[in-house]
Design a protein around this motif. Structure first.
Motif, mmCIF file in Angstrom:
data_model
loop_
_atom_site.group_PDB
_atom_site.id
_atom_site.type_symbol
_atom_site.label_atom_id
_atom_site.label_comp_id
_atom_site.label_asym_id
_atom_site.label_seq_id
_atom_site.Cartn_x
_atom_site.Cartn_y
_atom_site.Cartn_z
ATOM 1 N N LYS A 1 0.963 -1.342 -0.117
ATOM 2 C CA LYS A 1 -0.040 0.173 -0.053
ATOM 3 C C LYS A 1 0.809 1.305 0.062
ATOM 4 O O LYS A 1 0.391 2.220 -0.354
ATOM 5 N N GLU A 2 2.310 1.274 0.250
ATOM 6 C CA GLU A 2 3.001 2.275 0.348
ATOM 7 C C GLU A 2 3.709 2.537 -0.765
ATOM 8 O O GLU A 2 4.142 1.571 -1.469
ATOM 9 N N GLU A 3 4.159 4.086 -0.941
ATOM 10 C CA GLU A 3 5.069 4.178 -1.922
ATOM 11 C C GLU A 3 6.539 4.219 -1.318
ATOM 12 O O GLU A 3 6.818 4.838 -0.600
ATOM 13 N N ASN A 4 7.339 3.503 -2.186
ATOM 14 C CA ASN A 4 8.965 3.197 -1.878
ATOM 15 C C ASN A 4 9.036 2.841 -0.425
ATOM 16 O O ASN A 4 9.900 3.884 0.188
ATOM 17 N N PRO A 5 8.643 1.968 -0.066
ATOM 18 C CA PRO A 5 9.007 1.578 1.295
ATOM 19 C C PRO A 5 10.536 0.922 1.407
ATOM 20 O O PRO A 5 10.958 0.370 0.356
ATOM 21 N N LEU A 6 10.917 0.676 2.669
ATOM 22 C CA LEU A 6 12.257 0.276 2.725
ATOM 23 C C LEU A 6 12.207 -0.553 4.007
ATOM 24 O O LEU A 6 11.896 0.069 5.133
ATOM 25 N N ILE A 7 12.899 -1.796 3.758
ATOM 26 C CA ILE A 7 13.064 -2.735 5.301
ATOM 27 C C ILE A 7 14.463 -2.894 5.291
ATOM 28 O O ILE A 7 15.431 -3.169 4.600
ATOM 29 N N ILE A 8 15.019 -2.480 6.649
ATOM 30 C CA ILE A 8 16.453 -2.595 6.938
ATOM 31 C C ILE A 8 16.568 -3.579 7.959
ATOM 32 O O ILE A 8 16.156 -3.458 8.968
ATOM 33 N N MET A 9 17.554 -4.661 7.454
ATOM 34 C CA MET A 9 17.585 -5.680 8.446
ATOM 35 C C MET A 9 18.936 -5.592 9.181
ATOM 36 O O MET A 9 19.773 -6.213 8.311
ATOM 37 N N ASP A 10 19.170 -4.802 10.107
ATOM 38 C CA ASP A 10 20.652 -4.657 10.719
ATOM 39 C C ASP A 10 20.836 -5.839 11.300
ATOM 40 O O ASP A 10 19.996 -6.264 12.378
ATOM 41 N N GLU A 11 22.131 -6.270 11.602
ATOM 42 C CA GLU A 11 22.728 -7.545 12.048
ATOM 43 C C GLU A 11 21.884 -8.712 11.696
ATOM 44 O O GLU A 11 21.639 -9.512 12.382
ATOM 45 N N ALA A 12 21.713 -8.779 10.316
ATOM 46 C CA ALA A 12 21.040 -9.922 9.704
ATOM 47 C C ALA A 12 21.929 -11.380 10.107
ATOM 48 O O ALA A 12 21.168 -12.178 9.715
ATOM 49 N N ASP A 13 23.076 -11.050 10.126
ATOM 50 C CA ASP A 13 24.011 -12.477 10.347
ATOM 51 C C ASP A 13 23.733 -12.856 11.830
ATOM 52 O O ASP A 13 23.894 -14.089 11.805
ATOM 53 N N LYS A 14 22.754 -12.252 12.448
ATOM 54 C CA LYS A 14 22.345 -13.014 13.743
ATOM 55 C C LYS A 14 21.184 -13.913 13.490
ATOM 56 O O LYS A 14 20.772 -14.456 14.575
ATOM 57 N N LEU A 15 20.448 -13.691 12.425
ATOM 58 C CA LEU A 15 19.136 -14.590 12.223
ATOM 59 C C LEU A 15 19.465 -15.869 12.013
ATOM 60 O O LEU A 15 20.232 -16.210 11.150
ATOM 61 N N SER A 16 18.427 -16.857 12.499
ATOM 62 C CA SER A 16 18.740 -18.188 12.190
ATOM 63 C C SER A 16 18.161 -18.547 10.708
ATOM 64 O O SER A 16 17.617 -17.663 9.944
ATOM 65 N N ASP A 17 18.404 -19.694 9.890
ATOM 66 C CA ASP A 17 18.136 -19.827 8.662
ATOM 67 C C ASP A 17 16.718 -19.665 8.266
ATOM 68 O O ASP A 17 16.292 -19.274 7.460
ATOM 69 N N GLN A 18 15.797 -20.359 9.526
ATOM 70 C CA GLN A 18 14.378 -20.366 9.353
ATOM 71 C C GLN A 18 13.853 -19.028 9.156
ATOM 72 O O GLN A 18 13.015 -18.768 8.524
ATOM 73 N N VAL A 19 14.410 -17.993 9.925
ATOM 74 C CA VAL A 19 13.992 -16.638 9.905
ATOM 75 C C VAL A 19 14.631 -15.662 8.607
ATOM 76 O O VAL A 19 13.882 -15.251 7.892
ATOM 77 N N LEU A 20 15.768 -16.340 8.176
ATOM 78 C CA LEU A 20 16.422 -15.632 7.124
ATOM 79 C C LEU A 20 15.834 -15.974 5.971
ATOM 80 O O LEU A 20 15.642 -15.380 4.889
ATOM 81 N N TYR A 21 15.005 -17.162 5.761
ATOM 82 C CA TYR A 21 14.355 -17.541 4.693
ATOM 83 C C TYR A 21 13.267 -16.494 4.399
ATOM 84 O O TYR A 21 12.616 -16.571 3.104
ATOM 85 N N PHE A 22 12.739 -16.018 5.323
ATOM 86 C CA PHE A 22 11.464 -14.935 5.131
ATOM 87 C C PHE A 22 11.985 -13.802 4.241
ATOM 88 O O PHE A 22 11.276 -13.372 3.618
ATOM 89 N N PHE A 23 13.181 -13.575 4.185
ATOM 90 C CA PHE A 23 14.068 -12.547 3.036
ATOM 91 C C PHE A 23 13.242 -13.086 1.799
ATOM 92 O O PHE A 23 13.121 -12.257 0.798
ATOM 93 N N ILE A 24 13.473 -14.474 1.385
ATOM 94 C CA ILE A 24 13.147 -14.685 0.073
ATOM 95 C C ILE A 24 11.707 -14.754 -0.079
ATOM 96 O O ILE A 24 11.342 -14.209 -1.212
ATOM 97 N N THR A 25 10.809 -14.797 0.829
ATOM 98 C CA THR A 25 9.445 -14.524 0.875
ATOM 99 C C THR A 25 9.013 -12.993 0.536
ATOM 100 O O THR A 25 8.250 -12.929 -0.282
ATOM 101 N N LEU A 26 9.803 -12.355 1.230
ATOM 102 C CA LEU A 26 9.451 -10.867 1.029
ATOM 103 C C LEU A 26 9.910 -10.440 -0.215
ATOM 104 O O LEU A 26 9.305 -9.708 -0.854
ATOM 105 N N TYR A 27 11.108 -10.947 -0.585
ATOM 106 C CA TYR A 27 11.737 -10.605 -2.158
ATOM 107 C C TYR A 27 10.666 -10.965 -3.057
ATOM 108 O O TYR A 27 10.302 -10.087 -3.929
ATOM 109 N N ASN A 28 10.112 -12.175 -3.025
ATOM 110 C CA ASN A 28 9.298 -12.718 -4.088
ATOM 111 C C ASN A 28 7.920 -12.057 -4.233
ATOM 112 O O ASN A 28 7.472 -11.813 -5.266
#
Length: 280
Positions: free
Chosen positions: A160-187
């Motif tokens: 619904k928003e124009e030009n939104p941005l998600i910043i995932m700081d310290e992303a190396d701390k995320l588990s694989d299961q959570v990091l997979y959400f990046f794929i879903t969000l991208y898709n």
């Protein structure tokens, strides 16, 4: 030094402006109610305890240190990348050593842009907590929603928003299961929402190791960050010089000594500057 309530409220008003309402601003600050936000911005401070003032001060980015922040070389590079990701709906993975000011730069950027949402990632996050934090950063309520419901709501809200941005700081701390959400969000948000993964080089090493081991999801993650990790340059002598001079240290020999001893860490620079000023 005590809390400067006027300065805290000034920053709080900017946060309310960013989110568009006191209610949404409150939802983005854990432990702070809409009524409390209203009391603070309305000047009804009687009865508000110091603990709540400290909590709100932390949420809005106010500190009592009197420390003058400096826009280092990496600060400027990161700001450019964040702006490009937001305005062009691009995805970047950016790595840099600890203590180079990555988190400060992203906090400042997020505070100054209405649709830039900063997630300060942690090791203990599971999928539900990640989505709760993402919705909370947008000022949205996730209570009573399942993981699937939250993902649908997050994607719907961002679309619904124009030009939104998600910043995932310290992303190396995320588990694989959570990091997979990046794929879903991208898709689901490709060409609509910018995403920036920010981390130390542990993330790039982890992804490349996963590629060699053919781990689930790692090829997809690597592809979606354009098969590239953008490496920040780190803290140089010019950065340390700017920081020192902005904070009252102008002796070139002292600055050189601080630089040689800081190991490229701006936190250590701050400690050394403070120590010098106290001993001067």
């Amino acid at each position: 030094m005590g809390i400067n309530k006027e300065q805290v409220v000034a920053k709080l008003r900017l946060k309310v402006e960013k989110y568009g309402s006191q209610n949404k601003a409150a939802k983005s600050m854990k432990g702070v109610s809409p009524a409390m936000v209203n009391m603070m911005v309305s000047g009804k401070w009687d009865g508000i305890g110091e603990g709540m003032w400290r909590k709100v001060a932390a949420h809005v980015g106010w500190t009592a240190e009197g420390w003058q922040a400096v826009k280092t070389g990496d600060f400027k590079v990161l700001g450019t990348l964040l702006e490009k990701a937001r305005t062009e709906s691009l995805v970047f993975a950016v790595t840099g050593e600890a203590g180079t000011g990555k988190s400060f730069a992203t906090r400042l950027y997020a505070s100054e842009h209405k649709r830039a949402y900063l997630l300060q990632c942690n090791e203990f996050w599971n999928r539900k907590y990640f989505l709760m934090e993402a919705l909370g950063a947008m000022g949205r309520d996730s209570s009573g929603l399942t993981v699937s419901d939250m993902m649908v709501e997050l994607v719907r809200a961002l679309k619904k928003e124009e030009n939104p941005l998600i910043i995932m700081d310290e992303a190396d701390k995320l588990s694989d299961q959570v990091l997979y959400f990046f794929i879903t969000l991208y898709n689901q948000l490709e060409d609509h929402c910018g995403i920036v993964l920010l981390a130390t080089d542990h993330l790039s090493k982890r992804i490349r190791k996963g590629l060699k081991l053919n781990k689930k999801g790692y090829k997809e993650i690597y592809s979606r960050v354009n098969r590239k990790f953008i490496e920040l340059k780190g803290v140089g002598i010019s950065d340390v010089t700017q920081v020192c001079m902005a904070n009252g240290v102008d002796d070139r020999d002292v600055i050189r000594e601080i630089f040689n001893d800081c190991e490229g860490d701006l936190r250590r620079v701050k400690q050394k500057v403070r120590a010098y000023r106290q001993g001067a």
